[in-house]
Design a protein around this motif. Structure first.
Motif, PDB file in Angstrom:
ATOM      1  N   GLY A 129      -6.323 -36.112  23.506  1.00 59.39           N
ATOM      2  CA  GLY A 129      -4.779 -35.725  23.836  1.00 59.39           C
ATOM      3  C   GLY A 129      -4.706 -35.078  22.496  1.00 59.39           C
ATOM      4  O   GLY A 129      -3.839 -34.304  22.142  1.00 59.39           O
ATOM      5  N   LEU A 130      -4.428 -36.111  21.609  1.00 61.08           N
ATOM      6  CA  LEU A 130      -4.353 -34.820  19.969  1.00 61.08           C
ATOM      7  C   LEU A 130      -5.581 -33.719  19.591  1.00 61.08           C
ATOM      8  O   LEU A 130      -4.581 -32.659  19.341  1.00 61.08           O
ATOM      9  N   VAL A 135      -5.366 -28.040  18.802  1.00 64.14           N
ATOM     10  CA  VAL A 135      -5.549 -26.757  18.885  1.00 64.14           C
ATOM     11  C   VAL A 135      -4.201 -26.212  19.642  1.00 64.14           C
ATOM     12  O   VAL A 135      -4.192 -24.310  19.542  1.00 64.14           O
ATOM     13  N   THR A 136      -3.194 -26.620  20.956  1.00 64.11           N
ATOM     14  CA  THR A 136      -2.573 -25.627  20.800  1.00 64.11           C
ATOM     15  C   THR A 136      -1.566 -25.784  20.187  1.00 64.11           C
ATOM     16  O   THR A 136      -0.621 -24.289  19.935  1.00 64.11           O
ATOM     17  N   VAL A 141      -2.747 -21.655  20.160  1.00 66.79           N
ATOM     18  CA  VAL A 141      -4.154 -21.391  21.773  1.00 66.79           C
ATOM     19  C   VAL A 141      -3.190 -22.024  22.861  1.00 66.79           C
ATOM     20  O   VAL A 141      -2.634 -23.468  22.660  1.00 66.79           O
ATOM     21  N   PRO A 142      -3.062 -20.645  23.769  1.00 69.43           N
ATOM     22  CA  PRO A 142      -1.676 -21.325  24.572  1.00 69.43           C
ATOM     23  C   PRO A 142      -2.428 -23.015  25.760  1.00 69.43           C
ATOM     24  O   PRO A 142      -3.316 -23.077  25.531  1.00 69.43           O
ATOM     25  N   THR A 147      -6.456 -26.609  27.421  1.00 64.74           N
ATOM     26  CA  THR A 147      -6.945 -27.718  27.940  1.00 64.74           C
ATOM     27  C   THR A 147      -7.880 -27.150  29.293  1.00 64.74           C
ATOM     28  O   THR A 147      -8.635 -28.681  29.545  1.00 64.74           O
ATOM     29  N   LEU A 148      -7.831 -25.975  29.586  1.00 66.45           N
ATOM     30  CA  LEU A 148      -8.670 -25.549  30.865  1.00 66.45           C
ATOM     31  C   LEU A 148     -10.394 -25.594  29.815  1.00 66.45           C
ATOM     32  O   LEU A 148     -11.526 -25.934  30.145  1.00 66.45           O
TER      33      LEU A 148
END
Length: 342
Positions: A129-130, A135-136, A141-142, A147-148
């Motif tokens: 999760g972290l 990254v988001t 990054v969208p 997460t994909l």
């Protein structure tokens, strides 16, 4: 004489105060409108199931149904934090699978390994999760892409770890959380999975609806610019939401492993089912609206619909189609309510 105002209502909550002296009829209609529609839908579907199979509402079968629903409901209770914050988490299904496969390989049926393995899995879920959150929010990054990508990373890691065929077995004291329960006179067995869902649901509900952090989650998703100007660290809040989603996925994986056993497809599709449950519960894709209770109800409704389809003898291949229609319909209805309230 002075009066003290009560605590502010959670964002998106319906007003519960009823004017004194209001007639009983309008008062009942007002209270009915305050109930999230998903609970009424859930009641209707359960009544249809009971019509087709009267034994469904007996204590033992109904508790067994709730046990099967518990992993998805826990997953939805964590996913709603991410969606309210304005993001997505598509990695949870792969994380559920990783929990089951890694737990089987590391414990190999040895009950002594369970009590250090569970904290290790929770730490791994928080780490996933972290990473998703950083990254988001830091790399911008969208979340759909981030997460994909994590889903693919976890799926590839599980394949390499297991060689395509998971090895080992889950210890009995690990599987007890999803398989067994507490014996109650006259009711049969109250599953540990239902108790876990209740504890997780109440804890996350309190965190989202009755804490400063919860208000910040709503603010970060509803209007991130205004939230930042008011002092909310939007990036930190969204990262924390991803961590909560990761932890919920680990709990869901532990429960799911209890009654599915070890399989490389344990969490397949759960990421989409969790999003469907949250949207079905009234959350708005884009952030700012949603609740833990309604998301849990959405998960129960989704599983109830699948149960009803099985009772009606419809092909299993219709499950994905129905799930897609539910997501589209629920999202359209939530957007319509948002336009009317706005």
């Amino acid at each position: 004489m002075t009066t003290t105002a009560g605590p502010p209502a959670a964002p998106g909550a319906q007003p519960s105060a009823v004017p004194r002296g209001e007639p009983a009829g309008p008062r009942a209609r007002r209270l009915l409108r305050a109930v999230p529609p998903i609970w009424l839908v859930l009641a209707a579907v359960i009544l249809l199931i009971a019509w087709r199979n009267p034994t469904f509402v007996e204590p033992a079968p109904f508790l067994a149904f709730l046990r099967r629903c518990a992993p998805l409901a826990v997953l939805a209770a964590g996913q709603v934090f991410v969606i309210i914050a304005g993001e997505f988490d598509l990695s949870v299904g792969a994380l559920v699978t990783a929990v089951v496969v890694v737990a089987a390989r590391l414990s190999d049926g040895d009950a002594a390994h369970t009590w250090w393995l569970i904290p290790l899995l929770l730490a791994a879920g928080a780490l996933v999760g972290l990473v998703n959150g950083l990254v988001t929010t830091r790399l911008r990054v969208p979340s759909f892409i981030a997460t994909l990508g994590m889903l693919l990373v976890l799926s590839g890691a599980v394949f390499l770890w297991s060689g395509g065929a998971p090895r080992g077995s889950l210890a009995d004291n690990f599987r007890q959380f999803g398989r067994f329960g507490v014996e109650l006179p006259g009711l049969g067995q109250l599953p540990y999975a239902v108790l876990t869902l209740t504890a997780v649901g109440i804890g996350l509900w309190l965190l989202l609806s009755h804490s400063r952090f919860g208000h910040q989650v709503y603010a970060a998703g509803g209007n991130p610019q205004a939230a930042a100007l008011s002092g909310v660290d939007v990036r930190r809040v969204r990262t924390a939401a991803f961590v909560i989603s990761g932890l919920s996925a680990v709990v869901a994986g532990i429960l799911l492993g209890g009654f599915t056993g070890v399989t490389a497809e344990a969490g397949a599709g759960y990421e989409f089912q969790a999003i469907a449950a949250v949207v079905l519960g009234g959350a708005v894709l884009g952030g700012g609206r949603g609740s833990v209770g309604a998301s849990v109800a959405g998960a129960l409704t989704l599983q109830s619909v699948f149960t009803l389809l099985n009772l009606l003898g419809l092909a299993k291949s219709l499950r994905d189609a129905v799930q897609g229609l539910i997501i589209i319909g629920a999202a359209a209805y939530a957007a319509h309510r948002l336009r009317r309230s706005g």
